[in-house]
Design an enzyme around this catalytic site. Structure first.
Site, PDB file in Angstrom:
ATOM      1  N   GLU A 114       0.843  -1.198   0.000  1.00 39.57           N
ATOM      2  CA  GLU A 114       0.000   0.000   0.000  1.00 39.57           C
ATOM      3  C   GLU A 114       0.876   1.246   0.000  1.00 39.57           C
ATOM      4  O   GLU A 114       1.981   1.214   0.514  1.00 39.57           O
ATOM      5  CB  GLU A 114      -0.871   0.023   1.277  1.00 39.57           C
ATOM      6  CG  GLU A 114      -1.704  -1.224   1.464  1.00 39.57           C
ATOM      7  CD  GLU A 114      -2.478  -1.222   2.785  1.00 39.57           C
ATOM      8  OE1 GLU A 114      -2.183  -0.383   3.660  1.00 39.57           O
ATOM      9  OE2 GLU A 114      -3.372  -2.066   2.921  1.00 39.57           O
ATOM     10  N   LYS A 116       2.219   4.654   1.476  1.00 38.06           N
ATOM     11  CA  LYS A 116       2.240   5.192   2.831  1.00 38.06           C
ATOM     12  C   LYS A 116       1.887   6.667   2.739  1.00 38.06           C
ATOM     13  O   LYS A 116       2.712   7.505   2.378  1.00 38.06           O
ATOM     14  CB  LYS A 116       3.607   4.997   3.486  1.00 38.06           C
ATOM     15  CG  LYS A 116       3.603   5.440   4.943  1.00 38.06           C
ATOM     16  CD  LYS A 116       4.866   5.005   5.650  1.00 38.06           C
ATOM     17  CE  LYS A 116       4.790   5.260   7.139  1.00 38.06           C
ATOM     18  NZ  LYS A 116       4.620   6.661   7.501  1.00 38.06           N
ATOM     19  N   TYR A 225      -6.994   2.012   5.728  1.00 38.49           N
ATOM     20  CA  TYR A 225      -6.073   0.915   5.427  1.00 38.49           C
ATOM     21  C   TYR A 225      -6.135  -0.242   6.423  1.00 38.49           C
ATOM     22  O   TYR A 225      -5.380  -1.200   6.295  1.00 38.49           O
ATOM     23  CB  TYR A 225      -4.635   1.407   5.306  1.00 38.49           C
ATOM     24  CG  TYR A 225      -4.140   2.238   6.476  1.00 38.49           C
ATOM     25  CD1 TYR A 225      -3.969   1.671   7.739  1.00 38.49           C
ATOM     26  CD2 TYR A 225      -3.844   3.588   6.313  1.00 38.49           C
ATOM     27  CE1 TYR A 225      -3.533   2.433   8.806  1.00 38.49           C
ATOM     28  CE2 TYR A 225      -3.394   4.354   7.370  1.00 38.49           C
ATOM     29  CZ  TYR A 225      -3.247   3.769   8.613  1.00 38.49           C
ATOM     30  OH  TYR A 225      -2.821   4.519   9.661  1.00 38.49           O
ATOM     31  N   CYS A 411      36.702  39.955 -11.063  1.00 37.14           N
ATOM     32  CA  CYS A 411      37.466  41.009 -11.737  1.00 37.14           C
ATOM     33  C   CYS A 411      38.004  42.059 -10.774  1.00 37.14           C
ATOM     34  O   CYS A 411      38.752  42.938 -11.190  1.00 37.14           O
ATOM     35  CB  CYS A 411      36.608  41.678 -12.808  1.00 37.14           C
ATOM     36  SG  CYS A 411      35.305  42.706 -12.127  1.00 37.14           S
TER      37      CYS A 411
HETATM   38  S1  IVH Z   1      -0.559   0.348   8.901  1.00 39.77           S
HETATM   39  C1  IVH Z   1      -0.080  -1.738  12.842  1.00 39.77           C
HETATM   40  N1  IVH Z   1      -0.800   1.303   6.463  1.00 39.77           N
HETATM   41  O1  IVH Z   1       2.128   5.274   9.004  1.00 39.77           O
HETATM   42  C2  IVH Z   1      -0.071  -1.071  11.512  1.00 39.77           C
HETATM   43  N2  IVH Z   1      -0.036   2.762   8.177  1.00 39.77           N
HETATM   44  O2  IVH Z   1       4.429   4.648  10.927  1.00 39.77           O
HETATM   45  C3  IVH Z   1      -0.162   0.374  11.628  1.00 39.77           C
HETATM   46  N3  IVH Z   1       0.382   5.045   7.411  1.00 39.77           N
HETATM   47  O3  IVH Z   1       0.542   5.528  12.101  1.00 39.77           O
HETATM   48  C4  IVH Z   1      -0.279   1.167  10.430  1.00 39.77           C
HETATM   49  N4  IVH Z   1      -0.187   4.750   5.310  1.00 39.77           N
HETATM   50  O4  IVH Z   1      -0.312   6.920  10.177  1.00 39.77           O
HETATM   51  C5  IVH Z   1      -0.454   1.573   7.737  1.00 39.77           C
HETATM   52  N5  IVH Z   1      -1.079   2.036   4.262  1.00 39.77           N
HETATM   53  C6  IVH Z   1      -0.751   2.278   5.535  1.00 39.77           C
HETATM   54  C7  IVH Z   1      -0.332   3.561   5.945  1.00 39.77           C
HETATM   55  C8  IVH Z   1       0.022   3.757   7.282  1.00 39.77           C
HETATM   56  C9  IVH Z   1       0.236   5.621   6.206  1.00 39.77           C
HETATM   57  C10 IVH Z   1       0.887   5.752   8.599  1.00 39.77           C
HETATM   58  C11 IVH Z   1      -0.011   5.622   9.791  1.00 39.77           C
HETATM   59  C12 IVH Z   1       0.810   4.989  10.855  1.00 39.77           C
HETATM   60  C13 IVH Z   1       2.199   5.288  10.401  1.00 39.77           C
HETATM   61  C14 IVH Z   1       3.138   4.210  10.878  1.00 39.77           C
END
Ligand code: IVH
Length: 671
Positions: A114, A116, A225, A411
């Protein structure tokens, strides 16, 4: 003296707490994320090596920051965790190997990949399909109640579609799309209000408003997500099956999510997303890989703050910290003396950066930049790297202030700075070789006289050898002189001469632009050519006559007047013409008897027989206006192959579309 581990750990905790506060509580980070991650990693490594130094209060033992006091607190039913980061392919391979070892699996694992999103993590709870609560992550255990604010975000459904369990908590990211972010900031700039540093801060700042009507006015969106607490066992058993399930309920899932196989599949996804990142309508700072099978996720479990079944693979940082070794001064075409930062070379988003612009002395003062400082460097797209800010807290005692040189570093002429200008200038003019080189470079550039093959190196050689002092000297060069230059073959000398010869046929607008008169850019040059029609008329125009040209104010008029008043400049124009530089007569815009008087054209796509620049020159020389975008006021769109949205817009507005052939017919026989 080297710090003891205990002292370093204490110092790191203090720094991390401070930066956590800046980031989470104030939404105003001081250092780039990559720098923060580095501090965090250093602390964790020290703690791993010296477990006796671990305390429950250490930043490594908890997630995020304390909630703000003003919001009601929400206790998360299941903690909202964070993700471990991977910064290299090796890190991803290690993550995958560890997971397979734990599971005793030799076969490749399936992953849900996914994007981020770079925004704010939220938890949203639905009871009987109705949104009843929304909360921030806070410290992972306790967050802030932001229900009224989240209710204002259009991509968050207030009521789920059919098929939901009685209690469903979803988790996702609230973000501000880039278009909205840019619009918000340009409005703020106009109103003299505070701009947001980046879309992440914009999203966080907008959601954590005590007044929901403010949140409602901000362009926010959300992607879901994952899940939190769920009352019944009706949810899919794979992360990748969760996506369509969530969508069915009316929740928004990123269209970029993919199921991939093994490390190779992960890395392919990463590369693909990295290449598409600049075109995405929102900011992402990496991708996330999650073991797809939720039963395997359960078996892998968690370590203190992150799951063992997921990892965030971060893109290389586009903001990094490095050492400012020195500040040197460069002299530009107009004599502007610009400070340039010499940096300890550092990788910024995959490119090694060792120089950055500092713009001018005011900028140096504003940012309080000193030699020896540690500085944050940013590179955005093709933009020249710049120094964003200084880490004042880390300033060494020997850091030195930057002062403007009194004399030109090239210069030796005096450097002058007038009251009303931010830039300092070398007073040497043409006597300054740096200005001469820059001026020639500009004269030969594509949008000026377009002299193919006359590159920086050659200009450098020609000026240093004393062969060329003014642009006119270029047209005095001969085969013998050129071929005698080091690394210049017979054939390339011939090519340069051919390019020079070709450039003799130009347009008045190009010539005016090529002269490098201060404040006269391409648009102004065109406006001047169209208004005055001839060089003779321009050369004897008064300031009032200049200001009669649309968009020319007293400053530009003054620059023009001063330029034409200089004897050497007038001689240059005479010399150029005597050496064969010529252009077709311009029919002033709106002049009677021309087909194109007062007509507006837009060019799009690739024309078969001429470049778009040539077509533009031709049209302008015939009194037409050439615009950049199609509107109701456009008279003709000249479309070549691969014409895109402009052509579509023209069709939509019912504007006449012609091809190159038709354009040539309109222009009539060449004179
Ligand atoms: S999963 C236990 N999926 O990244 C799993 N997090 O550093 C927890 N984030 O706090 C998160 N896109 O704010 C997950 N596709 C994604 C994400 C995602 C952004 C952020 C989220 C989380 C942080 C983790």
């Amino acid at each position: 003296m080297k710090e003891t581990p205990a002292a370093r750990v204490a110092r790191l905790r203090e720094l991390i707490e401070y930066h956590n506060y800046r980031y989470h509580a104030l939404d105003d980070p001081e250092i780039p994320d990559a720098q923060f991650d580095k501090l965090f990693r250093e602390l964790r490594e020290l703690e791993d090596k010296n477990p006796q130094l671990i305390t429950p209060q250490s930043p490594t033992r908890r997630v995020g920051s304390q909630p703000l006091d003003e919001f009601a607190q929400v206790l998360h039913a299941l903690p909202m965790l964070s993700l471990d980061n991977a910064f290299s392919e090796q890190d991803v391979e290690d993550f995958d190997r560890r997971a397979r070892e734990r599971l005793g699996s030799a076969a490749a694992l399936e992953y849900a990949a996914e994007p981020k999103l770079d925004g704010l993590a939220v938890s949203i709870t639905y009871r009987d399909g109705l949104l009843i609560q929304a909360a921030t992550r806070g410290d992972g255990m306790r967050g802030e109640d932001i229900t009224s604010n989240v209710r204002t975000i259009k991509s968050v459904p207030l009521r789920l579609r059919k098929g939901y369990p009685p209690l469903l908590e979803v988790r996702g990211e609230i973000y501000m799309p880039l278009a909205g972010f840019r619009q918000f900031n340009s409005r703020a700039r106009e109103l003299g209000q505070k701009e947001f540093k980046n879309p992440r801060n914009a999203a966080a700042g907008s959601v954590r408003q005590l007044d929901p009507s403010i949140t409602a006015s901000r362009p926010l969106a959300m992607f879901v997500y994952g899940l939190g607490e769920v009352s019944a066992d009706v949810t899919p058993q794979q992360q990748s099956a969760l996506w369509p399930w969530l969508r069915e309920l009316g929740l928004r899932v990123s269209p970029e999510v993919r199921r991939v196989v093994g490390v190779q599949g992960c890395l392919d996804y990463f590369r693909n997303m990295a290449s598409r990142r600049p075109g995405l309508p929102y900011e992402i700072d990496g991708v996330v890989y999650k073991v797809d099978d939720m039963r395997l996720q359960e078996r892998l479990g968690f370590v203190s703050r992150a799951p063992r079944w997921a990892v965030a693979h971060k893109f290389p940082a586009d903001e990094v910290v490095t050492l400012l070794k020195d500040v040197e001064f460069q002299v530009g075409r107009t004599g502007a003396v610009t400070p340039v930062a010499r940096l300890e070379p550092v990788d910024v988003g995959g490119v090694t950066v060792s120089n950055a612009t500092l713009h001018n002395m005011d900028e140096i003062a504003r940012k309080d930049v000193r030699i020896g400082d540690r500085v944050v460097v940013r590179r955005a797209g093709d933009v020249i790297p710049e120094i964003v800010r200084v880490l004042v807290g880390e300033r060494p005692p020997h850091a030195r202030k930057v002062s403007l040189p009194r004399s030109c570093p090239v210069c030796g002429s005096a450097v002058l700075r007038t009251e009303d200008e931010a830039v300092a200038r070398c007073s040497g003019g043409f006597a300054c070789p740096a200005q001469r080189k820059e001026m020639l470079r500009h004269f030969a550039s594509r949008r000026a006289l377009d002299i193919d093959g006359l590159g920086d190196k050659l200009i450098e050689q020609l000026v240093d050898a004393g062969h060329v002092n003014t642009p006119a000297d270029l047209y005095r060069l001969d085969q013998e002189t050129l071929a005698a230059l080091p690394r210049m073959a017979e054939k390339s000398a011939g090519n340069v001469l051919a390019s020079l010869d070709k450039s003799r046929t130009t347009t008045l607008a190009r010539l005016l632009y090529a002269l490098g008169i201060r404040d006269v850019g391409e648009a102004t040059a065109t406006a001047l050519a169209v208004h005055f029609g001839s060089l003779e008329a321009l050369a004897c125009a008064t300031e009032e006559q200049f200001t009669a040209v649309p968009d020319i104010g007293p400053v530009v008029a003054g620059s023009l007047r001063r330029w034409f008043a200089v004897e050497a400049n007038r001689r240059l124009l005479d010399d150029l013409q005597a050496l064969g530089v010529h252009w077709p007569a311009v029919k002033p815009a709106g002049a009677k008897g021309t087909v194109l008087a007062g007509k507006t054209f837009v060019l799009t796509g690739t024309l078969p027989g001429m470049t778009r620049d040539q077509a533009r020159d031709l049209l302008q020389a015939n009194g037409a206006k050439v615009a950049g975008s199609v509107s109701k006021r456009t008279d003709y769109v000249v479309a070549g192959s691969d014409a895109g949205s402009k052509l579509a817009k023209a069709r939509e507005l019912g504007i006449k579309v012609i091809d190159e052939e038709a354009l040539r017919q309109i222009l009539g026989p060449a004179k």
